[in-house]
Design a protein around this motif. Structure first.
Motif, PDB file in Angstrom:
ATOM      1  N   LYS A  42      -2.918   0.838  -8.747  1.00  0.00           N
ATOM      2  CA  LYS A  42      -3.813  -0.004  -9.053  1.00  0.00           C
ATOM      3  C   LYS A  42      -4.603   0.091 -10.245  1.00  0.00           C
ATOM      4  CE  LYS A  42      -3.003  -3.288  -6.076  1.00  0.00           C
ATOM      5  NZ  LYS A  42      -2.361  -4.653  -6.567  1.00  0.00           N
ATOM      6  N   ALA A  43      -4.848   1.650 -10.458  1.00  0.00           N
ATOM      7  CA  ALA A  43      -5.497   2.277 -11.746  1.00  0.00           C
ATOM      8  C   ALA A  43      -4.664   1.545 -12.910  1.00  0.00           C
ATOM      9  CB  ALA A  43      -5.737   3.586 -11.659  1.00  0.00           C
ATOM     10  N   THR A  90      -0.184   5.499   3.920  1.00  0.00           N
ATOM     11  CA  THR A  90      -1.670   5.912   3.874  1.00  0.00           C
ATOM     12  C   THR A  90      -1.982   6.765   4.702  1.00  0.00           C
ATOM     13  OG1 THR A  90      -2.337   4.308   5.143  1.00  0.00           O
ATOM     14  CG2 THR A  90      -2.098   3.620   2.798  1.00  0.00           C
ATOM     15  N   SER A 131      -7.576  -3.621  -7.544  1.00  0.00           N
ATOM     16  CA  SER A 131      -8.264  -3.028  -6.340  1.00  0.00           C
ATOM     17  C   SER A 131      -9.299  -2.030  -6.762  1.00  0.00           C
ATOM     18  CB  SER A 131      -7.313  -2.205  -5.298  1.00  0.00           C
ATOM     19  OG  SER A 131      -8.042  -1.517  -4.183  1.00  0.00           O
ATOM     20  N   ALA A 154      -9.829   0.349  -5.305  1.00  0.00           N
ATOM     21  CA  ALA A 154      -9.086   1.934  -5.152  1.00  0.00           C
ATOM     22  C   ALA A 154      -8.643   2.234  -6.552  1.00  0.00           C
ATOM     23  CB  ALA A 154      -8.053   1.854  -4.061  1.00  0.00           C
ATOM     24  N   GLY A 155      -8.278   1.305  -7.346  1.00  0.00           N
ATOM     25  CA  GLY A 155      -7.956   1.794  -8.660  1.00  0.00           C
ATOM     26  C   GLY A 155      -8.992   2.201  -9.652  1.00  0.00           C
ATOM     27  N   GLU A 178     -11.890   3.752  -8.098  1.00  0.00           N
ATOM     28  CA  GLU A 178     -12.496   4.945  -7.499  1.00  0.00           C
ATOM     29  C   GLU A 178     -11.622   5.908  -7.115  1.00  0.00           C
ATOM     30  OE1 GLU A 178     -15.600   3.864  -4.714  1.00  0.00           O
ATOM     31  OE2 GLU A 178     -16.918   2.778  -6.327  1.00  0.00           O
ATOM     32  N   GLY A 179     -10.420   5.504  -6.510  1.00  0.00           N
ATOM     33  CA  GLY A 179      -9.566   6.186  -5.807  1.00  0.00           C
ATOM     34  C   GLY A 179      -9.951   6.448  -4.574  1.00  0.00           C
ATOM     35  N   ASN A 180      -8.977   6.049  -3.450  1.00  0.00           N
ATOM     36  CA  ASN A 180      -9.287   6.164  -1.943  1.00  0.00           C
ATOM     37  C   ASN A 180      -8.423   7.309  -1.600  1.00  0.00           C
ATOM     38  OD1 ASN A 180     -11.027   3.923  -1.783  1.00  0.00           O
ATOM     39  ND2 ASN A 180      -9.291   2.696  -1.133  1.00  0.00           N
ATOM     40  N   THR A 198       0.761  -1.358  -0.089  1.00  0.00           N
ATOM     41  CA  THR A 198      -0.103  -0.022  -0.211  1.00  0.00           C
ATOM     42  C   THR A 198       0.905   1.157   0.056  1.00  0.00           C
ATOM     43  OG1 THR A 198      -0.215   0.037   2.443  1.00  0.00           O
ATOM     44  CG2 THR A 198      -1.836  -1.373   1.295  1.00  0.00           C
ATOM     45  N   TYR A 247      -1.194   4.036  -3.875  1.00  0.00           N
ATOM     46  CA  TYR A 247      -1.846   2.533  -4.078  1.00  0.00           C
ATOM     47  C   TYR A 247      -2.732   2.717  -5.205  1.00  0.00           C
ATOM     48  CZ  TYR A 247      -4.228  -1.894  -2.753  1.00  0.00           C
ATOM     49  OH  TYR A 247      -4.839  -2.952  -2.947  1.00  0.00           O
ATOM     50  N   SER A 248      -3.845   3.822  -5.044  1.00  0.00           N
ATOM     51  CA  SER A 248      -5.054   4.019  -5.855  1.00  0.00           C
ATOM     52  C   SER A 248      -4.232   4.063  -7.349  1.00  0.00           C
ATOM     53  CB  SER A 248      -5.850   5.104  -5.403  1.00  0.00           C
ATOM     54  OG  SER A 248      -6.252   4.795  -4.217  1.00  0.00           O
TER      55      SER A 248
END
Length: 247
Positions: free
Chosen positions: A158-159, A94, A141, A143-144, A146-148, A91, A154-155
């Motif tokens: 994964k995007a 964070t 994820s 997160a990829g 929507e974006g956390n 991650t 991390y986001s």
């Protein structure tokens, strides 16, 4: 006979979390498995008693040459590679906003989450092309998608994995090779346990089911995605988010 009894798989991040559970599932269903992890000691502790089906390889998945040698070693041992599942991931730091992100930390996250998946897929694809068959699964994820907030590295990494999945799925669609991704929401793994509880609560609160997913649920879906039966889906990111993802 099980559907994996003649299959050879490579799994990264196999010593813990999702990689460990998926590896044991495929082994239990008859697959021969190359197990990649930086923590070679943990690999030797987690995998015992099935040595004729296991090739334990301690390596750094962010080192392209090590990855190439590891893949070649699996092919030399088992004769081919049918399946690649990229589970290795971190991650990074964070719970911080973008202007607080340490650039070196972000680069490290991209190296593990994106570059390593690129290296492994690049290494296995020639073998799969020669055999006119392959199944590649990148663990992405939610997160990829929507974006956390608080998780830029991390986001974004994964995007990038999701973007690569779409590209590779199209590129190899006529070759007998499928390339898909799996986008979990919060799954209780060592990676999640290491995060601040406030960050985990932020993510769990977004899940309509109001619970974390289980490793077994993730492993069962992963096994289907890389099976013979899943032959007409490629370039797709599968949902495992308790209702959070709607696309």
């Amino acid at each position: 006979m099980s559907s994996f009894s003649t299959q050879v798989a490579i799994i990264t991040g196999a010593a813990s979390g999702l990689g460990l559970v998926i590896a044991h599932k495929l082994l239990n269903e008859g697959a021969s498995v190359g197990l990649f992890d930086l923590n070679e000691k943990a690999l030797n502790e987690e995998f015992v008693g099935n040595l004729d089906k296991e090739e334990l390889i301690g390596l750094d998945v962010t080192d392209e040459q090590q990855v190439e040698k590891g893949v070649a070693r699996v092919v030399e041992r088992f004769g081919k590679v049918d399946i690649l599942i990229n589970c290795a991931g971190i991650t990074g730091t964070t719970g911080i906003k973008s202007h607080e992100v340490d650039t070196m930390n972000l680069k490290k996250v991209f190296d593990v989450n994106f570059m390593a998946s690129y290296y492994t897929s690049k290494a296995v694809l020639p073998y799969m092309l020669a055999n006119h068959y392959g199944r590649i699964l990148h663990i992405a994820s939610i997160a990829g998608k929507e974006g956390n907030a608080g998780m830029l590295a991390y986001s974004a990494s994964k995007a990038a994995v999701i973007g690569m999945t779409k590209v590779q799925g199209k590129e190899y669609a006529e070759t007998g090779i499928t390339v898909n991704a799996l986008a979990p929401a919060v799954i209780r793994t060592p990676l999640v346990d290491a995060m601040p509880e406030s960050q985990v609560k932020y993510m769990t609160d977004k899940i309509p089911m109001k619970r974390c997913g289980t490793l077994e649920e993730a492993a069962n879906m992963a096994a289907f995605i890389v099976s013979h039966e899943n032959s007409f889906t490629t370039g797709f990111t599968f949902d495992l988010s308790g209702g959070r993802a709607t696309y």
